[in-house]
Design a protein around this motif. Structure first.
Motif, PDB file in Angstrom:
ATOM      1  N   ASP A   1       0.288   5.182   0.869  1.00 55.67           N
ATOM      2  CA  ASP A   1      -0.690   6.056   1.523  1.00 55.67           C
ATOM      3  C   ASP A   1      -0.794   7.397   0.810  1.00 55.67           C
ATOM      4  O   ASP A   1       0.126   7.793   0.084  1.00 55.67           O
ATOM      5  CB  ASP A   1      -0.279   6.289   2.982  1.00 55.67           C
ATOM      6  CG  ASP A   1      -0.558   5.054   3.834  1.00 55.67           C
ATOM      7  OD1 ASP A   1      -1.662   4.487   3.698  1.00 55.67           O
ATOM      8  OD2 ASP A   1       0.335   4.658   4.605  1.00 55.67           O
TER       9      ASP A   1
ATOM     10  N   GLU B   1      -4.166   9.859  -3.546  1.00 62.36           N
ATOM     11  CA  GLU B   1      -5.072   8.922  -2.866  1.00 62.36           C
ATOM     12  C   GLU B   1      -4.274   7.659  -2.562  1.00 62.36           C
ATOM     13  O   GLU B   1      -3.334   7.346  -3.283  1.00 62.36           O
ATOM     14  CB  GLU B   1      -6.220   8.514  -3.807  1.00 62.36           C
ATOM     15  CG  GLU B   1      -7.028   9.642  -4.380  1.00 62.36           C
ATOM     16  CD  GLU B   1      -8.072  10.143  -3.405  1.00 62.36           C
ATOM     17  OE1 GLU B   1      -8.410   9.382  -2.462  1.00 62.36           O
ATOM     18  OE2 GLU B   1      -8.519  11.294  -3.566  1.00 62.36           O
ATOM     19  N   PRO B   2      -4.663   6.928  -1.533  1.00 66.47           N
ATOM     20  CA  PRO B   2      -3.963   5.655  -1.287  1.00 66.47           C
ATOM     21  C   PRO B   2      -4.241   4.635  -2.400  1.00 66.47           C
ATOM     22  O   PRO B   2      -5.313   4.661  -3.002  1.00 66.47           O
ATOM     23  CB  PRO B   2      -4.546   5.165   0.040  1.00 66.47           C
ATOM     24  CG  PRO B   2      -5.811   5.921   0.238  1.00 66.47           C
ATOM     25  CD  PRO B   2      -5.718   7.192  -0.547  1.00 66.47           C
TER      26      PRO B   2
ATOM     27  N   ARG C   1       0.820  -1.216   0.000  1.00 70.95           N
ATOM     28  CA  ARG C   1       0.000   0.000   0.000  1.00 70.95           C
ATOM     29  C   ARG C   1       0.859   1.274   0.000  1.00 70.95           C
ATOM     30  O   ARG C   1       1.854   1.372   0.722  1.00 70.95           O
ATOM     31  CB  ARG C   1      -0.887  -0.015   1.250  1.00 70.95           C
ATOM     32  CG  ARG C   1      -1.877   1.114   1.345  1.00 70.95           C
ATOM     33  CD  ARG C   1      -2.621   0.982   2.690  1.00 70.95           C
ATOM     34  NE  ARG C   1      -3.096   2.279   3.125  1.00 70.95           N
ATOM     35  CZ  ARG C   1      -4.361   2.691   2.974  1.00 70.95           C
ATOM     36  NH1 ARG C   1      -5.260   1.913   2.413  1.00 70.95           N
ATOM     37  NH2 ARG C   1      -4.717   3.882   3.403  1.00 70.95           N
TER      38      ARG C   1
ATOM     39  N   GLU D   1       2.208   9.899   0.350  1.00 68.52           N
ATOM     40  CA  GLU D   1       3.475   9.157   0.374  1.00 68.52           C
ATOM     41  C   GLU D   1       4.169   9.223  -0.993  1.00 68.52           C
ATOM     42  O   GLU D   1       3.510   9.155  -2.039  1.00 68.52           O
ATOM     43  CB  GLU D   1       3.181   7.695   0.744  1.00 68.52           C
ATOM     44  CG  GLU D   1       4.423   6.864   0.999  1.00 68.52           C
ATOM     45  CD  GLU D   1       4.049   5.432   1.416  1.00 68.52           C
ATOM     46  OE1 GLU D   1       2.907   5.202   1.873  1.00 68.52           O
ATOM     47  OE2 GLU D   1       4.918   4.557   1.259  1.00 68.52           O
TER      48      GLU D   1
END
Ligand code: ZN
Length: 262
Positions: A215, A232-233, A213, A218
């Protein structure tokens, strides 16, 4: 194209399709190794080596000559493109089969399945692999599994022995689960990731990890030493540093185990 009929005719046929992409030869090598070791096939199995001309191109193996074969189905017997003609020929040979379509990749060493939810999901479980990617949002682009009841598997990094080893494990499990050979097997219940979108990022270097994933906020890539961050994640899937020209790979959402999905 080479099509070998193995085992006994009758019953529901199975096709092991290899080399839709000419440089991805792990499935062919794995199948030949299994047969060399005397694999005893009782079911009706067709072993297909699809794009032989791309494999033996004068400058060394190419993925394809005119068109990506796995974007050329259902094909055209009178088409001008080698792959469009080959797609039509191949489809005629495997249309009635349960199909395992064997690939390798530049993105990740772990084996993972690619599937469409409308196909028999037992075929995904029969691969024995623990990660599966739902590609419904990429459908309509002429992939083989859009036209047969089948599943594709990315067996590992292209050109590596571990891809061949993984392909051998997957093929043996698939044939055993479907009753075409006598061997131990497992029905997998893979974690499913559904592709939602492409990651368009020209000249970017991917710095994340597939199936891990990212985030919101990130950094997952860079361009000219500038960080590219997620708005968006998402889960990156089929993402490689240099596998595609115009995009890094795909965004996916995690959906849960195959057996829990509608
Ligand atoms: Zn491929």
């Amino acid at each position: 194209m080479r099509v070998e009929h193995l085992g006994e005719r009758g019953g529901e046929p199975i096709a092991i399709v290899t080399c839709l992409h000419g440089r991805e030869q792990c499935g062919k090598a794995a199948m030949e190794a299994l047969l060399d070791r005397g694999l005893s096939i009782t079911g009706d199995v067709r072993f297909v080596v699809a794009n032989e001309r791309a494999m033996t191109a004068p400058d060394g193996p190419q993925q394809y000559l005119d068109d990506d074969l796995n974007r050329s189905f259902p094909g055209d017997p009178d088409g001008r493109s080698h792959e469009r003609r080959l797609a039509a020929e191949l489809l005629a040979d495997v249309r009635d089969c349960r199909v395992l379509d064997v690939h390798s990749t530049l993105s990740d060493g772990r084996p993972f399945a690619l599937f469409l939810p409308e196909n028999d999901r037992r075929l995904v479980a029969a691969t024995g692999v623990d990660i599966a990617v739902d590609v419904r949002n990429r459908a309509g682009r002429g992939a083989l599994i859009e036209f047969v009841d089948g599943v594709s598997v990315e067996c590992g990094l292209r050109g590596t022995q571990s891809a061949v080893d993984n392909a051998r494990t997957v093929i043996r499990n698939f044939l055993a689960a479907l009753g075409a050979i006598e061997a131990e097997f497992r029905w997998a219940d893979p974690e499913v990731y559904e592709i939602t979108d492409t990651i368009d990022c020209v000249d970017c270097t991917f710095e994340g990890e597939n199936f891990t994933r990212v985030d919101a906020g990130e950094q997952f890539a860079s361009r000219d030493d500038h960080p590219i961050r997620a708005s968006e994640p998402f889960y990156p899937v089929l993402t490689s540093r240099d596998g595609y020209e115009e995009m890094l790979g795909y965004r996916a959402e995690k959906r849960g185990r195959l057996s829990t999905l509608e």
